[in-house]
Scaffold this motif. Structure first.
Motif, mmCIF file in Angstrom:
data_model
loop_
_atom_site.group_PDB
_atom_site.id
_atom_site.type_symbol
_atom_site.label_atom_id
_atom_site.label_comp_id
_atom_site.label_asym_id
_atom_site.label_seq_id
_atom_site.Cartn_x
_atom_site.Cartn_y
_atom_site.Cartn_z
ATOM 1 N N THR A 136 37.721 -60.202 21.329
ATOM 2 C CA THR A 136 39.163 -59.942 21.364
ATOM 3 C C THR A 136 39.491 -58.626 22.066
ATOM 4 O O THR A 136 40.543 -58.493 22.689
ATOM 5 C CB THR A 136 39.762 -59.932 19.945
ATOM 6 O OG1 THR A 136 39.038 -59.000 19.122
ATOM 7 C CG2 THR A 136 39.687 -61.323 19.327
ATOM 8 N N SER A 151 47.198 -61.944 23.356
ATOM 9 C CA SER A 151 48.355 -61.152 22.946
ATOM 10 C C SER A 151 47.977 -60.403 21.662
ATOM 11 O O SER A 151 46.936 -60.679 21.044
ATOM 12 C CB SER A 151 49.558 -62.064 22.683
ATOM 13 O OG SER A 151 49.310 -62.893 21.551
ATOM 14 N N TYR A 152 48.833 -59.465 21.256
ATOM 15 C CA TYR A 152 48.543 -58.681 20.057
ATOM 16 C C TYR A 152 48.370 -59.578 18.832
ATOM 17 O O TYR A 152 47.430 -59.418 18.054
ATOM 18 C CB TYR A 152 49.661 -57.663 19.807
ATOM 19 C CG TYR A 152 49.438 -56.812 18.586
ATOM 20 C CD1 TYR A 152 48.563 -55.724 18.623
ATOM 21 C CD2 TYR A 152 50.076 -57.119 17.381
ATOM 22 C CE1 TYR A 152 48.342 -54.951 17.489
ATOM 23 C CE2 TYR A 152 49.862 -56.355 16.250
ATOM 24 C CZ TYR A 152 48.999 -55.268 16.304
ATOM 25 O OH TYR A 152 48.777 -54.512 15.186
ATOM 26 N N SER A 153 49.276 -60.544 18.667
ATOM 27 C CA SER A 153 49.209 -61.434 17.500
ATOM 28 C C SER A 153 47.993 -62.353 17.580
ATOM 29 O O SER A 153 47.354 -62.648 16.563
ATOM 30 C CB SER A 153 50.482 -62.260 17.376
ATOM 31 O OG SER A 153 50.697 -63.031 18.545
ATOM 32 N N GLU A 154 47.659 -62.791 18.794
ATOM 33 C CA GLU A 154 46.492 -63.660 18.970
ATOM 34 C C GLU A 154 45.204 -62.925 18.615
ATOM 35 O O GLU A 154 44.287 -63.516 18.043
ATOM 36 C CB GLU A 154 46.428 -64.164 20.407
ATOM 37 C CG GLU A 154 47.439 -65.239 20.747
ATOM 38 C CD GLU A 154 47.418 -65.622 22.214
ATOM 39 O OE1 GLU A 154 47.908 -66.709 22.542
ATOM 40 O OE2 GLU A 154 46.899 -64.827 23.029
ATOM 41 N N LYS A 155 45.142 -61.644 18.943
ATOM 42 C CA LYS A 155 43.923 -60.867 18.666
ATOM 43 C C LYS A 155 43.575 -60.905 17.181
ATOM 44 O O LYS A 155 42.430 -61.122 16.802
ATOM 45 C CB LYS A 155 44.095 -59.415 19.114
ATOM 46 C CG LYS A 155 43.927 -59.202 20.606
ATOM 47 C CD LYS A 155 43.987 -57.721 20.952
ATOM 48 C CE LYS A 155 43.796 -57.516 22.442
ATOM 49 N NZ LYS A 155 43.800 -56.085 22.807
ATOM 50 N N PHE A 156 44.552 -60.683 16.347
ATOM 51 C CA PHE A 156 44.312 -60.662 14.907
ATOM 52 C C PHE A 156 43.873 -62.035 14.419
ATOM 53 O O PHE A 156 42.878 -62.169 13.696
ATOM 54 C CB PHE A 156 45.581 -60.217 14.166
ATOM 55 C CG PHE A 156 45.398 -60.128 12.683
ATOM 56 C CD1 PHE A 156 44.859 -58.992 12.097
ATOM 57 C CD2 PHE A 156 45.743 -61.200 11.855
ATOM 58 C CE1 PHE A 156 44.676 -58.923 10.719
ATOM 59 C CE2 PHE A 156 45.571 -61.137 10.493
ATOM 60 C CZ PHE A 156 45.037 -59.995 9.912
ATOM 61 N N THR A 157 44.598 -63.064 14.843
ATOM 62 C CA THR A 157 44.287 -64.423 14.399
ATOM 63 C C THR A 157 42.918 -64.863 14.884
ATOM 64 O O THR A 157 42.101 -65.390 14.122
ATOM 65 C CB THR A 157 45.350 -65.413 14.916
ATOM 66 O OG1 THR A 157 46.632 -64.983 14.456
ATOM 67 C CG2 THR A 157 45.066 -66.817 14.421
#
Length: 316
Positions: A205, A211-217
């Motif tokens: 990641t 994207s920022y949200s995708e990184k966490f998920t």
């Protein structure tokens, strides 16, 4: 992490005379060792002799470092054979993509990188081929890592050299071994347990196109998913102990070298570049560190880092 020529020369001291296939190498190492020992102030009768010893060390070290660089110097293709525009569509952590990058870096072929989002793959919607790597060379699309390397090799190397490389049975055998065996051992190792799965996805990641949200998920959901997928991969490829399989593969490769610096002899061939490329993403993960610590592959890997050198990637 890259190492300077002087650091590599120092590393070579620890191996002095152990694998000196050339008497000149042995003499350089002996001179450097002798100079090092003579710099001990307790062995000098005066300040002048100490100064002379340090001068001797500097001269010998410079000579050894210079020889080391020359011994592993690259042979880039003729400028007129180098493609004008090369674009690699990739995932940063993909072993097959890294295999292509090792080839490009070794031959000093400048290339741009387009990091593909593995969720949407919008960056390669223009292509009928929906996997990576995809290499676009002066407008021509090349796919499949081994085919990319073969086709690009034909473009940048003289025909007689390319033919000799392609017809080399040993090289062909080990390139196939990379694709059919080595790469399948990697996932069970980098996702071996929850901590290593998280370590791997932190790398993915951090270097991927998310994207920022995708990184966490992706980091947490992906790590959990791949932990269970790795168990299925172990069963599919009959791997009972993933680390033992990784160590065995590393030792198998070192045995194939049969005392040579590279499988290609004094220069890496396409098999060397393939092994180096697929191992590069894991080298500084826990699995890669364990591999170097528990097998004999470390010295070969250091030589490959030296000869492949800095990336020829064009920075955006």
């Amino acid at each position: 992490m890259r190492r300077t020529a002087s650091a590599l020369a120092s590393s070579a001291l620890s191996r002095a005379l152990l694998r000196s296939h050339d008497g000149v190498v042995a003499r350089h190492r002996f001179l450097l060792l002798a100079a090092t020992s003579s710099t001990d102030p307790r062995r000098s009768s005066s300040g002048g002799s100490t100064k002379a010893a340090f001068v001797g060390l500097a001269v010998s070290a410079a000579g050894a470092a210079s020889f080391f660089q020359e011994a592993y110097a690259k042979e880039p293709p003729s400028p007129e054979l180098v493609p004008k525009d090369v674009v690699l569509y990739q995932y940063e952590a993909c072993p097959f993509c890294n295999k292509v990058k090792a080839f490009l870096d070794y031959y000093d072929i400048p290339y741009k990188v387009v990091e593909v989002n593995p969720l949407s793959k919008k960056e390669i919607k223009w292509s009928d081929y929906k996997k990576v790597p995809i290499l676009v060379v002066d407008g021509e699309q090349l796919v499949d890592s081994s085919a990319i390397i073969d086709k690009l090799g034909e473009k940048i190397t003289p025909k007689k050299v390319t033919s000799a490389v392609i017809e080399n049975d040993e090289e062909k055998k080990w390139r196939q071994w990379v694709d059919s065996h080595l790469v399948h051992i990697l996932s069970p190792n980098i996702y071996r347990n929850t901590s290593e799965a998280l370590e791997s996805f932190d790398y993915i990641t951090s270097n991927g196109n998310f994207s920022y949200s995708e990184k966490f998920t992706v980091k947490y959901v992906g790590a959990a998913a791949m932990y269970f997928v790795s168990k299925k991969l172990k069963k599919k490829y009959n791997i009972s102990d993933e680390r033992a399989a990784l160590y065995e593969a590393a030792e198998t490769w070192v045995n194939a070298l049969d005392g040579r610096d590279f499988l290609g002899g004094t220069k890496p061939n396409l098999a060397d570049l393939a092994v180096f490329g697929v191992l590069r993403p894991i080298r500084y993960l826990r699995s890669g560190k364990d591999m170097v610590e528990h097998t004999r592959i470390g010295e070969w890997y250091e030589r490959m880092e030296t000869v492949v050198g800095e990336s020829s990637r064009i920075k955006a």
